[in-house]
Design a protein around this motif. Structure first.
Motif, short mmCIF file in Angstrom:
data_model
loop_
_atom_site.label_atom_id
_atom_site.label_comp_id
_atom_site.label_asym_id
_atom_site.label_seq_id
_atom_site.Cartn_x
_atom_site.Cartn_y
_atom_site.Cartn_z
N GLN A 115 -1.75 6.16 1.96
CA GLN A 115 -3.02 5.45 2.14
C GLN A 115 -3.44 5.54 3.60
OE1 GLN A 115 -4.95 3.86 -0.23
NE2 GLN A 115 -6.45 3.59 1.41
N GLU A 116 -4.67 5.95 3.85
CA GLU A 116 -5.13 6.18 5.22
C GLU A 116 -5.85 4.98 5.82
OE1 GLU A 116 -7.38 9.75 5.53
OE2 GLU A 116 -5.69 11.04 5.07
N VAL A 127 -11.26 3.08 -0.60
CA VAL A 127 -11.46 4.31 -1.38
C VAL A 127 -12.87 4.82 -1.12
CG1 VAL A 127 -11.50 5.34 -3.67
CG2 VAL A 127 -9.82 3.57 -3.14
N HIS A 170 -9.28 6.13 -8.85
CA HIS A 170 -8.22 5.83 -7.91
C HIS A 170 -7.64 4.45 -8.19
CE1 HIS A 170 -9.09 9.26 -5.22
NE2 HIS A 170 -10.34 9.06 -5.62
N VAL A 184 -7.39 0.80 5.34
CA VAL A 184 -7.28 -0.49 4.66
C VAL A 184 -8.46 -1.35 5.09
CG1 VAL A 184 -5.85 -1.53 6.45
CG2 VAL A 184 -5.74 -2.42 4.12
N ASN A 214 -7.04 -1.56 -0.28
CA ASN A 214 -7.05 -0.14 0.07
C ASN A 214 -8.48 0.37 -0.01
OD1 ASN A 214 -7.09 -0.33 -2.78
ND2 ASN A 214 -6.41 1.80 -2.95
N ARG A 261 -6.56 0.90 -7.31
CA ARG A 261 -7.03 -0.09 -6.34
C ARG A 261 -5.95 -1.13 -6.10
NH1 ARG A 261 -12.52 0.46 -5.47
NH2 ARG A 261 -11.97 -0.72 -3.60
N PHE A 312 0.83 -1.20 0.00
CA PHE A 312 0.00 0.00 0.00
C PHE A 312 0.87 1.26 0.00
CE2 PHE A 312 -2.49 -3.34 2.07
CZ PHE A 312 -3.63 -3.33 1.27
N GLN A 313 0.36 2.31 -0.62
CA GLN A 313 1.08 3.56 -0.70
C GLN A 313 1.22 4.19 0.69
OE1 GLN A 313 -0.97 6.00 -3.53
NE2 GLN A 313 -0.42 4.73 -5.28
N THR A 349 -12.05 7.74 6.46
CA THR A 349 -11.26 8.65 5.62
C THR A 349 -12.08 9.75 4.99
OG1 THR A 349 -9.89 6.79 5.10
CG2 THR A 349 -9.65 8.70 3.69
#
Length: 355
Positions: A174-175, A192, A200, A177, A190, A202, A170-171, A333
């Motif tokens: 990324q807030e 979204v 975005h 999961v 992730n 995925r 994950f980036q 998020t």
């Protein structure tokens, strides 16, 4: 009432890693000394994540405690256990370089004197060098999360390496999961929060139950929680190379991560999960007192209240929680910034089309 305990050199790395992990979750370090061990706790600002480390007496080469839960206390005038809190940054500065501490520190003595209002860390290093750090503290009530792993129907036990490799996909920005489980597979995705997910990237990682040390799934479910706190948990788990236990039920109920070393220490991390029934929840990272006033009814926080209910593993007399935390759901998020960028891009495209 005084506190005194000494950490041997081979355990200092574990203690330092615990401080680093706690510092990535909360801003204040709650310290509590009981006859069954020294507790270090913290909670994040949005009260959606709670962390607790219990270091058993055998973790130390010396552990002196004036308080006894059986009522046989040395100080009859004050039968409450010793509790205080300090800034976690000040404590982190002492154990900032784990590699250096591991190589140079032979033992660490922790002493607290209520009369002096000072918490002292004395590091005994090689060549007879002694480093002394005196930190100011304030007395506080007990901080305790209300949870019981026995109430969770699903259990996963995984090596720290497996979870660390999963999170690496994950980036960094990324807030949240999502963990989706069934008897056939375990998936990390992730999350979204966007009406058009095609805008975005995925990411989805599928694992087989055989890849886990233990996999007990009673109900197929998916839960969404913050990735930041998970990374803090794995920071400690990877350093100790211990397996991680995941206790969870369904969305809206907490997920509990547990790391244990028999007779030495136990770490419990309780993360609230996103309530999927909410329409427009707000970001944990951006939550503050002003946003809380504007998002009543939609933003879920961990409520602090007076109660006599404690953790299922920490039951006993004189442990009534004056600042218990219940976990209804994770503050999820917010993509305000992302939406703003999308709108700007759409506006630029519109201008280009006109030209």
């Amino acid at each position: 009432m005084n506190m005194s305990c000494t950490i041997p050199g081979n355990n200092i790395k574990v203690f330092a890693r615990a401080i680093h992990s706690l510092a990535k979750i909360g801003e204040e370090l709650y310290i509590e000394q009981l006859d069954d061990g020294l507790y270090l706790k913290t909670v994040n600002s949005s009260r959606s994540a709670f962390a607790s480390f219990q270091f058993h007496p055998k973790f130390f080469i010396q552990y002196l405690c004036d308080y006894h839960s059986n009522g046989d206390n040395l100080n009859s005038a004050k039968d409450e256990p010793l509790r205080c809190k300090i800034s976690i940054k000040s404590c982190l500065n002492i154990f900032k370089s784990v590699a250096t501490i591991e190589k140079t520190v032979q033992k660490c003595k922790i002493m607290l004197n209520v009369k002096d209002d000072r918490l002292m860390f004395k590091l005994h290093c090689k060549h007879g060098i002694i480093k002394t750090h005196n930190l100011a503290f304030i007395e506080c009530e007990m901080l305790q999360a209300v949870f019981d792993v026995d109430d969770c129907e699903n259990l996963l036990i995984a090596s720290s390496r497996l979870l660390c490799d999963a999170v690496l996909n994950f980036q960094n920005n990324q807030e949240e999961v999502t963990l989706e489980v069934s008897k056939e597979k375990i998936s990390f995705k992730n999350h979204v929060d966007e009406p058009d997910p095609k805008k975005h990237m995925r990411t989805e990682l599928n694992l087989l139950p055989d890849e886990f040390d233990e996999c007990k799934i009673a109900n197929n479910t998916n839960i969404t929680f913050c990735l930041k706190e998970l990374r803090a948990i794995l920071l400690f788990a990877e350093a100790t190379s211990l397996p991680v236990k995941l206790y969870f039920d369904t969305y809206g109920k907490p997920i509990i991560y547990s790391i244990q070393s028999e007779r030495l220490f136990e770490a419990n991390f309780v993360l609230a999960t996103r309530d999927e029934t909410e329409d427009n929840p707000c970001s944990q990272a951006l939550s503050n007192s002003k946003k809380a006033n504007h998002t009543k009814g939609k933003q879920s926080k961990l409520s602090a209240h007076s109660s006599k209910t404690s953790s299922g593993k920490n039951k006993g007399p004189d442990r009534e929680a004056a600042n218990n935390i219940s976990f209804p759901s994770l503050i999820s998020t917010s993509l305000n910034k992302t939406m703003m960028i999308v709108k700007m891009m759409s506006f630029l495209e519109h201008l280009l089309v006109k030209k």
